[in-house]
Scaffold this active site. Structure first.
Site, PDB file in Angstrom:
ATOM      1  CD  GLU A   1      -2.146  23.650  48.828  1.00 20.16           C
ATOM      2  OE1 GLU A   1      -2.406  24.950  48.992  1.00 20.16           O
ATOM      3  OE2 GLU A   1      -3.328  23.251  48.549  1.00 20.16           O
TER       4      GLU A   1
ATOM      5  CG  ASP B   1      -8.016  23.182  56.796  1.00 25.71           C
ATOM      6  OD1 ASP B   1      -7.402  24.136  55.932  1.00 25.71           O
ATOM      7  OD2 ASP B   1      -8.435  23.623  57.885  1.00 25.71           O
TER       8      ASP B   1
ATOM      9  CG  ASP C   1      -4.527  22.585  53.406  1.00 23.56           C
ATOM     10  OD1 ASP C   1      -3.436  23.107  52.508  1.00 23.56           O
ATOM     11  OD2 ASP C   1      -5.313  22.956  53.579  1.00 23.56           O
TER      12      ASP C   1
END
Lengths: 187, 187
Positions: free
Chosen positions: B80, B152, B21
């Site tokens: 992502e 996160d 992430d």
């Protein structure tokens, strides 16, 4: 903002600098040697990124810049700092390409200086609003080239010249270097 | 978009995946093992980037992700994909951080898959509009964790799970894998 380690010896000794003009499709590079106020052209070119998935594209940039660094062994890197972009998506793409090029530099402990496009133009042409053709012409003249480099390569050489000036300015301000140094102007 | 190399053997054999992430201040990572529809937690955490010049910050991300990859030796990376950002400056910062993390992966030839936040939420929670707390809760449940990972780290584990599903879907579609696979849902 400049992020290099100050070293007065750079005024006397030769400093090899790689300049980078980052882009998601084309990344320009230009290598110069700076010794005092003398600048010598070493090499320049463009890394072209073919179509494909982003990770593979970033690998092309990272591998190519790493290979150029390994071949020419510069000690410093100058790279254009980007403050604006058309839109968030374009900024994201540009950021990723720029990140890949910077990582290639810091991975082998290059000192990296970042310069706004305005500062680069100021250092090379003498004013911050110069156009691309003026940058190409001045780079050709300053480095005594026989041919005008392509736009991205000229921009990369310009940022390398800007970094050389910046290092010299630090030296001049420290009192140990040449006093003939003129702010933002090649003397 | 998924950019991994299709390999039906992944259905039978264990596949180790690192999920990322990306962020300019905090980069979450999460490592899982996927074997058929069985997912096992391996590790997770957050790379925190201290204040400082951008090149040094990118080096922290690149070095940390490289070290985590060297320690846990995943074969695939899920990351992502970012389509939107607040503004061009934020997008540029995020892009650079994301670029540094991806380069750490492709530099050691990891297969990298990119997933939109919506797809990640769909894969983990079952619908694309899930909030962060729902993602944390489902990651905790799916991986049978004793404690809820930080935001996160949970997001990173979620993208790793999404990548595992995506690989399984490819296997299922190829006809050589389990037919029990359900689209976007952990079975």
């Amino acid at each position: 903002m400049q992020h290099f380690i100050f070293n007065p010896e750079h005024d006397k000794h030769m400093l090899r600098i790689i300049g980078i003009d980052p882009g998601s499709r084309r990344t320009g590079y230009g290598i110069i040697d700076a010794q005092g106020d003398r600048l010598t052209y070493v090499a320049s070119g463009i890394v072209r990124v073919t179509d494909g998935a982003l990770p593979a594209r970033l690998k092309i940039i990272y591998d190519a810049v790493s290979q150029i660094i390994e071949q020419y062994r510069p000690e410093h890197m100058g790279i254009e700092d980007i403050f604006s972009a058309r839109d968030p998506r374009a900024a994201l793409k540009l950021g990723q390409a720029r990140g890949a090029a910077i990582v290639a530099g810091v991975n082998v402990d290059l000192v990296v200086g970042e310069y706004a496009a305005r500062s680069v133009k100021q250092a090379v042409v003498g004013h911050g609003a110069a156009d691309k053709a003026q940058v190409q012409a001045m780079v050709t003249q300053l480095l005594k080239l026989n041919a005008t480099p392509a736009e991205d390569a000229a921009d990369a050489l310009a940022v390398a010249i800007c970094h050389a000036h910046s290092v010299r300015l630090q030296v001049a301000l420290s009192g140990s270097g040449s006093q003939r140094y003129g702010r933002g102007r090649h003397s």
